[in-house]
Design a protein around this motif. Structure first.
Motif, PDB file in Angstrom:
ATOM      1  N   UNK A 189      31.606  66.612  78.745  1.00  9.63           N
ATOM      2  CA  UNK A 189      30.608  67.354  77.989  1.00  9.63           C
ATOM      3  C   UNK A 189      30.792  67.488  76.467  1.00  9.63           C
ATOM      4  N   UNK A 190      31.732  66.835  75.923  1.00 11.94           N
ATOM      5  CA  UNK A 190      32.363  67.208  74.774  1.00 11.94           C
ATOM      6  C   UNK A 190      31.129  66.531  73.660  1.00 11.94           C
ATOM      7  N   UNK A 226      30.323  74.443  81.736  1.00 15.95           N
ATOM      8  CA  UNK A 226      29.636  75.003  83.173  1.00 15.95           C
ATOM      9  C   UNK A 226      29.193  76.329  82.818  1.00 15.95           C
ATOM     10  N   UNK A 227      29.647  77.036  81.915  1.00 21.61           N
ATOM     11  CA  UNK A 227      29.598  78.315  81.511  1.00 21.61           C
ATOM     12  C   UNK A 227      28.096  78.504  80.930  1.00 21.61           C
ATOM     13  N   UNK A 228      26.838  79.077  81.463  1.00 25.14           N
ATOM     14  CA  UNK A 228      25.690  79.368  80.605  1.00 25.14           C
ATOM     15  C   UNK A 228      25.718  79.866  79.346  1.00 25.14           C
ATOM     16  N   UNK A 229      26.643  80.801  79.191  1.00 26.40           N
ATOM     17  CA  UNK A 229      26.679  81.562  77.784  1.00 26.40           C
ATOM     18  C   UNK A 229      27.522  80.342  76.586  1.00 26.40           C
ATOM     19  N   UNK A 230      28.175  79.575  76.960  1.00 25.60           N
ATOM     20  CA  UNK A 230      29.010  78.752  76.001  1.00 25.60           C
ATOM     21  C   UNK A 230      28.412  77.376  76.084  1.00 25.60           C
ATOM     22  N   UNK A 231      27.536  76.938  77.126  1.00 20.42           N
ATOM     23  CA  UNK A 231      27.262  75.646  77.253  1.00 20.42           C
ATOM     24  C   UNK A 231      26.685  74.943  75.960  1.00 20.42           C
ATOM     25  N   UNK A 232      25.975  75.563  75.302  1.00 19.80           N
ATOM     26  CA  UNK A 232      25.411  74.957  73.866  1.00 19.80           C
ATOM     27  C   UNK A 232      26.800  75.058  72.797  1.00 19.80           C
ATOM     28  N   UNK A 233      27.798  75.856  72.932  1.00 16.52           N
ATOM     29  CA  UNK A 233      28.925  75.661  71.916  1.00 16.52           C
ATOM     30  C   UNK A 233      29.420  74.253  71.907  1.00 16.52           C
ATOM     31  N   UNK A 234      29.445  73.818  70.636  1.00 14.46           N
ATOM     32  CA  UNK A 234      29.975  72.102  70.417  1.00 14.46           C
ATOM     33  C   UNK A 234      31.484  72.322  70.545  1.00 14.46           C
ATOM     34  N   UNK A 235      31.829  71.346  71.489  1.00 15.35           N
ATOM     35  CA  UNK A 235      33.225  71.089  71.711  1.00 15.35           C
ATOM     36  C   UNK A 235      33.578  69.762  71.062  1.00 15.35           C
ATOM     37  N   UNK A 236      34.734  69.642  70.294  1.00 14.77           N
ATOM     38  CA  UNK A 236      35.302  68.330  69.834  1.00 14.77           C
ATOM     39  C   UNK A 236      36.550  68.315  70.546  1.00 14.77           C
ATOM     40  N   UNK A 237      36.842  67.205  71.048  1.00 14.10           N
ATOM     41  CA  UNK A 237      38.038  66.533  71.759  1.00 14.10           C
ATOM     42  C   UNK A 237      38.947  66.291  70.504  1.00 14.10           C
ATOM     43  N   UNK A 238      40.253  66.607  70.552  1.00 15.28           N
ATOM     44  CA  UNK A 238      41.128  65.965  69.365  1.00 15.28           C
ATOM     45  C   UNK A 238      42.328  65.427  70.465  1.00 15.28           C
TER      46      UNK A 238
END
Length: 128
Positions: free
Chosen positions: A105-106, A77-89
């Motif tokens: 959003x992962x 939801x944060x525009x600065x980090x929206x494009x940072x890939x998030x991988x669920x573990x």
């Protein structure tokens, strides 16, 4: 695919309430030249993201205070980090769990215990 130098300088945030998981991921990734940042829960992770601007985030699903799904939603939801890939573990590999990760959003879902090769492959897919 085995070019270890290609991960040099990549900032990786590992978020897990298990010290064992954090340490094993750190050992795997330090050997590949990654800059590893560790966080023990979702709140800790949010502070580290703002401080360090990681290139990719691996986040445990089940954690106290703020779980992985909630933390992922806040990151995306944060525009600065929206494009940072998030991988669920997660130790769960059911379709429902993976779908819930996608909804949060992962970008990817890795089942624990993961291997060094799985971590490296995921980083190459999403952070290069």
């Amino acid at each position: 695919m085995n070019d270890l130098g290609s991960l040099k300088g990549i900032k990786v945030l590992i978020v897990d309430d298990s010290n064992t998981i954090r340490r094993s991921a750190e050992i795997f990734l330090n050997g590949c030249g990654c800059e590893v940042i560790l966080a023990s829960d979702g709140f800790d992770a949010l502070a580290k993201i703002v401080e360090n601007h990681p290139d990719i985030i691996f986040i445990d699903v089940v954690m106290p205070r703020l779980d992985g799904y909630q933390a992922c939603q806040l990151i995306k939801q944060n525009p600065r980090f929206k494009s940072t890939p998030v991988v669920m573990l997660s130790s769960k590999d059911g379709m429902f769990d993976k779908a819930k990760g996608r909804i949060a959003g992962s970008n990817e879902y890795l089942v624990k215990p993961f291997t060094k090769d799985e971590l490296m492959h995921t980083i190459k897919m999403h952070a290069l």
